[in-house]
Enzyme design. Structure first.
Site, short mmCIF file in Angstrom:
data_model
loop_
_atom_site.label_atom_id
_atom_site.label_comp_id
_atom_site.label_asym_id
_atom_site.label_seq_id
_atom_site.Cartn_x
_atom_site.Cartn_y
_atom_site.Cartn_z
N VAL A 1 55.68 54.77 -5.36
CA VAL A 1 55.97 55.67 -4.25
C VAL A 1 57.31 55.17 -3.73
O VAL A 1 57.39 54.13 -3.09
CB VAL A 1 54.87 55.62 -3.16
CG1 VAL A 1 55.26 56.46 -1.96
CG2 VAL A 1 53.54 56.10 -3.74
N PRO A 2 58.39 55.87 -4.07
CA PRO A 2 59.74 55.29 -3.98
C PRO A 2 60.30 55.14 -2.57
O PRO A 2 61.26 55.82 -2.18
CB PRO A 2 60.57 56.26 -4.82
CG PRO A 2 59.88 57.57 -4.66
CD PRO A 2 58.41 57.23 -4.61
N CYS A 3 59.75 54.21 -1.83
CA CYS A 3 60.25 53.96 -0.47
C CYS A 3 61.66 53.38 -0.48
O CYS A 3 62.37 53.47 0.53
CB CYS A 3 59.29 53.06 0.30
SG CYS A 3 58.85 51.53 -0.54
N HIS A 4 62.09 52.84 -1.61
CA HIS A 4 63.46 52.33 -1.69
C HIS A 4 64.49 53.45 -1.60
O HIS A 4 65.66 53.20 -1.34
CB HIS A 4 63.66 51.52 -2.99
CG HIS A 4 63.44 52.31 -4.24
ND1 HIS A 4 62.18 52.54 -4.76
CD2 HIS A 4 64.32 52.92 -5.08
CE1 HIS A 4 62.29 53.25 -5.87
NE2 HIS A 4 63.58 53.49 -6.08
#
Length: 182
Positions: free
Chosen positions: A136-139
């Protein structure tokens, strides 16, 4: 966060440091770098989640994460179990999943996307509590002016992940297991 009672875990080495993976019968519930903020106590504290290196979701997550970090994969194809978050957190995490590989968005844009335009700080807190780093690409969430703001796994990791995804010359992250991301 609440995690299912049937949660199991495994540990792998990656180019960005050791990672703990956790899965339930429904799917992947966690991916945390060692030393990452907001790790669940169940990773190490008694009673710790049992280790199951043969769990199909954990094996698939380990393989796909390594492929992603080598630049061989741009998205993950795994069942996810985000049921441990609040409805608000789940909405934020679903919005993160919609950010395309190689793109970024602001916390404000995420707040507007979920229909809560004044909840920018709450969105930031939910992004920080994302239990599935990278998957889950929080970056891909950045400050309003594009500034690299906090990342629970450390800003050097965030920079490395964004560099991996940048442009047509995206490169794999070299394996350097002794990097200090604290």
């Amino acid at each position: 966060m609440q995690y299912p009672r049937d949660t199991v875990q495994s540990r792998i080495a990656t180019a960005l440091g050791d990672v703990r993976l956790a899965a339930s019968a429904k799917g992947l519930v966690g991916l945390w770098f060692d030393g990452q903020r907001h790790q669940p106590a169940q990773l190490d504290a008694a009673p710790a989640w049992p280790t199951d290196d043969a769990h199909p979701v954990l094996r698939g997550a380990a393989q796909q994460l390594q492929q992603f970090l080598r630049g061989e994969r741009t998205r993950f194809d795994l069942p996810l179990d985000l049921s441990g978050g609040t409805p608000f957190q789940q909405a934020v995490w679903q919005a993160l999943l919609a950010i395309p590989h190689g793109a970024t968005t602001s916390y404000g844009a995420l707040a507007r996307q979920i229909g809560r335009p004044t909840a920018v700080r709450a969105v930031g807190a939910a992004v920080g509590r994302n239990p599935l780093s990278v998957v889950v690409p929080c970056h891909r969430a950045v400050g309003s002016a594009g500034a690299l703001t906090g990342y629970a796994g450390g800003l050097p990791r965030k920079k490395a992940l964004l560099a991996l995804e940048s442009g047509p010359q995206a490169r794999a992250i070299p394996f350097t297991p002794l990097l200090n991301f604290a």
